[in-house]
Design a protein around this motif. Structure first.
Motif, PDB file in Angstrom:
ATOM      1  N   THR A 219      40.817  47.900  45.887  1.00 20.38           N
ATOM      2  CA  THR A 219      41.803  47.991  44.821  1.00 20.38           C
ATOM      3  C   THR A 219      43.217  47.795  45.332  1.00 20.38           C
ATOM      4  OG1 THR A 219      41.928  50.385  45.067  1.00 20.38           O
ATOM      5  CG2 THR A 219      40.340  49.539  43.484  1.00 20.38           C
ATOM      6  N   GLU A 220      43.474  48.144  46.605  1.00 18.65           N
ATOM      7  CA  GLU A 220      44.815  48.017  47.144  1.00 18.65           C
ATOM      8  C   GLU A 220      45.228  46.564  47.300  1.00 18.65           C
ATOM      9  OE1 GLU A 220      44.784  52.206  49.719  1.00 18.65           O
ATOM     10  OE2 GLU A 220      44.607  50.257  50.727  1.00 18.65           O
ATOM     11  N   THR A 221      44.267  45.653  47.332  1.00 17.31           N
ATOM     12  CA  THR A 221      44.578  44.241  47.496  1.00 17.31           C
ATOM     13  C   THR A 221      44.702  43.526  46.157  1.00 17.31           C
ATOM     14  OG1 THR A 221      42.239  43.615  47.625  1.00 17.31           O
ATOM     15  CG2 THR A 221      43.345  44.228  49.685  1.00 17.31           C
ATOM     16  N   LEU A 222      44.464  44.222  45.062  1.00 20.66           N
ATOM     17  CA  LEU A 222      44.484  43.602  43.741  1.00 20.66           C
ATOM     18  C   LEU A 222      45.788  43.894  43.014  1.00 20.66           C
ATOM     19  CD1 LEU A 222      40.880  44.588  42.531  1.00 20.66           C
ATOM     20  CD2 LEU A 222      41.590  42.455  43.622  1.00 20.66           C
ATOM     21  N   ASN A 223      46.314  42.893  42.317  1.00 22.73           N
ATOM     22  CA  ASN A 223      47.449  43.151  41.446  1.00 22.73           C
ATOM     23  C   ASN A 223      46.931  43.588  40.080  1.00 22.73           C
ATOM     24  OD1 ASN A 223      46.741  40.822  39.950  1.00 22.73           O
ATOM     25  ND2 ASN A 223      48.012  39.518  41.248  1.00 22.73           N
ATOM     26  N   LEU A 224      47.831  43.868  39.136  1.00 22.07           N
ATOM     27  CA  LEU A 224      47.424  44.413  37.839  1.00 22.07           C
ATOM     28  C   LEU A 224      46.535  43.436  37.073  1.00 22.07           C
ATOM     29  CD1 LEU A 224      47.530  46.624  35.735  1.00 22.07           C
ATOM     30  CD2 LEU A 224      49.704  45.686  34.918  1.00 22.07           C
ATOM     31  N   ILE A 225      46.902  42.161  37.064  1.00 23.82           N
ATOM     32  CA  ILE A 225      46.093  41.163  36.357  1.00 23.82           C
ATOM     33  C   ILE A 225      44.672  41.136  36.912  1.00 23.82           C
ATOM     34  CG2 ILE A 225      45.746  38.685  36.040  1.00 23.82           C
ATOM     35  CD1 ILE A 225      47.785  39.695  34.156  1.00 23.82           C
ATOM     36  N   GLN A 226      44.553  41.191  38.220  1.00 21.43           N
ATOM     37  CA  GLN A 226      43.233  41.160  38.848  1.00 21.43           C
ATOM     38  C   GLN A 226      42.436  42.423  38.539  1.00 21.43           C
ATOM     39  OE1 GLN A 226      44.782  40.518  42.794  1.00 21.43           O
ATOM     40  NE2 GLN A 226      44.179  38.366  42.817  1.00 21.43           N
ATOM     41  N   LYS A 227      43.117  43.568  38.492  1.00 25.50           N
ATOM     42  CA  LYS A 227      42.430  44.822  38.157  1.00 25.50           C
ATOM     43  C   LYS A 227      41.918  44.783  36.716  1.00 25.50           C
ATOM     44  CE  LYS A 227      44.898  47.837  41.395  1.00 25.50           C
ATOM     45  NZ  LYS A 227      45.763  49.030  41.544  1.00 25.50           N
ATOM     46  N   LEU A 228      42.748  44.268  35.802  1.00 19.44           N
ATOM     47  CA  LEU A 228      42.321  44.177  34.408  1.00 19.44           C
ATOM     48  C   LEU A 228      41.152  43.222  34.259  1.00 19.44           C
ATOM     49  CD1 LEU A 228      45.820  44.138  32.656  1.00 19.44           C
ATOM     50  CD2 LEU A 228      44.133  45.981  32.611  1.00 19.44           C
ATOM     51  N   ALA A 229      41.124  42.172  35.073  1.00 20.38           N
ATOM     52  CA  ALA A 229      39.992  41.251  35.048  1.00 20.38           C
ATOM     53  C   ALA A 229      38.717  41.949  35.503  1.00 20.38           C
ATOM     54  CB  ALA A 229      40.281  40.047  35.935  1.00 20.38           C
ATOM     55  N   LYS A 230      38.832  42.832  36.492  1.00 23.97           N
ATOM     56  CA  LYS A 230      37.678  43.598  36.956  1.00 23.97           C
ATOM     57  C   LYS A 230      37.171  44.532  35.860  1.00 23.97           C
ATOM     58  CE  LYS A 230      37.391  42.486  41.437  1.00 23.97           C
ATOM     59  NZ  LYS A 230      36.157  41.998  42.095  1.00 23.97           N
ATOM     60  N   ILE A 231      38.115  45.163  35.140  1.00 22.97           N
ATOM     61  CA  ILE A 231      37.746  46.075  34.056  1.00 22.97           C
ATOM     62  C   ILE A 231      37.042  45.307  32.945  1.00 22.97           C
ATOM     63  CG2 ILE A 231      38.630  47.641  32.287  1.00 22.97           C
ATOM     64  CD1 ILE A 231      40.925  48.290  34.257  1.00 22.97           C
ATOM     65  N   ARG A 232      37.558  44.132  32.632  1.00 25.92           N
ATOM     66  CA  ARG A 232      36.939  43.308  31.592  1.00 25.92           C
ATOM     67  C   ARG A 232      35.499  42.961  31.966  1.00 25.92           C
ATOM     68  NH1 ARG A 232      35.626  38.152  30.613  1.00 25.92           N
ATOM     69  NH2 ARG A 232      35.724  37.430  28.452  1.00 25.92           N
ATOM     70  N   ALA A 233      35.259  42.706  33.241  1.00 22.46           N
ATOM     71  CA  ALA A 233      33.927  42.301  33.694  1.00 22.46           C
ATOM     72  C   ALA A 233      32.878  43.383  33.466  1.00 22.46           C
ATOM     73  CB  ALA A 233      33.974  41.927  35.172  1.00 22.46           C
ATOM     74  N   ILE A 234      33.301  44.657  33.480  1.00 23.75           N
ATOM     75  CA  ILE A 234      32.325  45.738  33.292  1.00 23.75           C
ATOM     76  C   ILE A 234      32.305  46.261  31.856  1.00 23.75           C
ATOM     77  CG2 ILE A 234      32.535  46.475  35.697  1.00 23.75           C
ATOM     78  CD1 ILE A 234      34.256  48.796  34.791  1.00 23.75           C
ATOM     79  N   SER A 235      33.109  45.685  30.987  1.00 22.67           N
ATOM     80  CA  SER A 235      33.146  46.171  29.597  1.00 22.67           C
ATOM     81  C   SER A 235      33.078  45.023  28.617  1.00 22.67           C
ATOM     82  CB  SER A 235      34.437  46.973  29.362  1.00 22.67           C
ATOM     83  OG  SER A 235      35.584  46.172  29.625  1.00 22.67           O
ATOM     84  N   ASP A 236      32.292  43.985  28.943  1.00 22.75           N
ATOM     85  CA  ASP A 236      32.313  42.770  28.150  1.00 22.75           C
ATOM     86  C   ASP A 236      31.505  42.839  26.869  1.00 22.75           C
ATOM     87  OD1 ASP A 236      29.883  42.867  29.433  1.00 22.75           O
ATOM     88  OD2 ASP A 236      29.756  40.707  29.735  1.00 22.75           O
ATOM     89  N   VAL A 237      30.655  43.855  26.733  1.00 21.14           N
ATOM     90  CA  VAL A 237      29.847  43.917  25.516  1.00 21.14           C
ATOM     91  C   VAL A 237      29.524  45.365  25.167  1.00 21.14           C
ATOM     92  CG1 VAL A 237      27.693  43.648  26.784  1.00 21.14           C
ATOM     93  CG2 VAL A 237      27.767  43.068  24.372  1.00 21.14           C
ATOM     94  N   VAL A 238      29.665  45.688  23.900  1.00 24.15           N
ATOM     95  CA  VAL A 238      29.345  47.021  23.398  1.00 24.15           C
ATOM     96  C   VAL A 238      28.571  46.846  22.101  1.00 24.15           C
ATOM     97  CG1 VAL A 238      30.248  49.198  22.521  1.00 24.15           C
ATOM     98  CG2 VAL A 238      31.421  48.034  24.396  1.00 24.15           C
ATOM     99  N   ALA A 239      27.452  47.535  21.972  1.00 20.76           N
ATOM    100  CA  ALA A 239      26.640  47.404  20.767  1.00 20.76           C
ATOM    101  C   ALA A 239      27.303  48.087  19.585  1.00 20.76           C
ATOM    102  CB  ALA A 239      25.254  48.011  21.001  1.00 20.76           C
ATOM    103  N   LYS A 240      27.146  47.488  18.406  1.00 21.85           N
ATOM    104  CA  LYS A 240      27.599  48.131  17.174  1.00 21.85           C
ATOM    105  C   LYS A 240      26.586  49.202  16.816  1.00 21.85           C
ATOM    106  CE  LYS A 240      30.215  44.372  15.026  1.00 21.85           C
ATOM    107  NZ  LYS A 240      30.303  43.466  13.870  1.00 21.85           N
ATOM    108  N   GLU A 241      26.906  50.442  17.128  1.00 25.43           N
ATOM    109  CA  GLU A 241      25.931  51.514  16.969  1.00 25.43           C
ATOM    110  C   GLU A 241      26.272  52.468  15.840  1.00 25.43           C
ATOM    111  OE1 GLU A 241      27.995  54.033  20.616  1.00 25.43           O
ATOM    112  OE2 GLU A 241      26.202  52.848  20.955  1.00 25.43           O
ATOM    113  N   LYS A 242      27.460  52.381  15.286  1.00 22.92           N
ATOM    114  CA  LYS A 242      27.852  53.220  14.160  1.00 22.92           C
ATOM    115  C   LYS A 242      27.731  52.414  12.865  1.00 22.92           C
ATOM    116  CE  LYS A 242      29.269  57.085  16.167  1.00 22.92           C
ATOM    117  NZ  LYS A 242      28.805  58.421  15.808  1.00 22.92           N
TER     118      LYS A 242
END
Length: 233
Positions: free
Chosen positions: A4-27
């Motif tokens: 994480t120390e080698t990543l800038n903010l844009i790169q960190k947000l890209a990492k976050i997007r990669a792990i949250s790319d899909v969520v089921a409509k459950e409600k």
């Protein structure tokens, strides 16, 4: 933390997007389904914690507006008599800014203008519900999170199919180029036909290189052919 120390903010947000790319409509409610805000936040906040990113929602001072909305609908009694039924709600609107901040480097931040609106019988409830919807839609749009109707796996299957289709098209272009080079080479060097076949069989068992659908495989075949037969001439 080394990564994480080698990543800038844009790169960190890209990492976050990669792990949250899909969520089921459950409600479900009001005849439609939607993704639960807690499911979205669970994935995103996990990524924010891992990569050291904070999200600061801010209402722009001076932009808040509260208005009473009165609507009138014609209804009927059991005896068929018409009457006007009035309902009253409070509409709350405001401009917002969502601010992403790199925890390790607060000077590295991104501000995203947004808007909040909500309506309820009570102004505080209107604001609360508005902020909930506002946050959910902001996060879904910012990270391009797909809210699959019912089956996350079905969405991923379609996503994979689209990726495979694109890969196939790229591979076909490479193989078309390879085919032209091979044909010309064999026309000039017919005695090399067996050598060419042996090379191709390393990549596809039956020797039919037109059946190759993986771009990496097609590119490697083209490169090895050029190295062995073209550059050596």
């Amino acid at each position: 933390m080394a990564e994480t120390e080698t990543l800038n903010l844009i790169q960190k947000l890209a990492k976050i997007r990669a792990i949250s790319d899909v969520v089921a409509k459950e409600k479900r409610g009001y005849n439609y389904s939607y993704a639960d805000i807690t499911s979205i936040l669970a994935k995103i906040t996990a990524g924010m914690k891992k990569y050291g990113v904070s999200l600061i929602p801010q209402i722009v001072p001076g932009t808040s507006h509260v208005e009473q909305l009165v609507t009138s609908n014609t209804k009927f009694t059991k005896t068929g008599e018409a009457y006007e039924a009035k309902t009253s709600e409070m509409l709350v609107t405001a401009d917002m800014v969502f601010k992403w901040v790199d925890d390790a480097n607060p000077e590295d931040f991104i501000e995203v203008p947004w808007f909040v609106t909500g309506s309820q019988g009570d102004p505080s409830q209107a604001l609360g519900s508005g902020l909930t919807y506002c946050t959910r839609y902001f996060l879904c749009n910012y990270f391009q999170i797909a809210q699959a109707d019912s089956d996350v796996d079905a969405y991923r299957s379609k996503q994979k199919a689209a990726e495979e289709s694109e890969d196939k098209a790229i591979a076909e272009e490479i193989i078309a180029q390879f085919d032209g080079i091979v044909r010309q080479f064999l026309a000039d060097h017919p005695d090399k036909a067996d050598d060419v076949k042996n090379l191709v069989k390393r990549y596809v068992k039956n020797g039919n290189y037109l059946a190759i659908k993986e771009p990496a495989l097609a590119a490697d075949l083209l490169e090895k052919f050029n190295e062995k037969f073209i550059k050596g001439e």
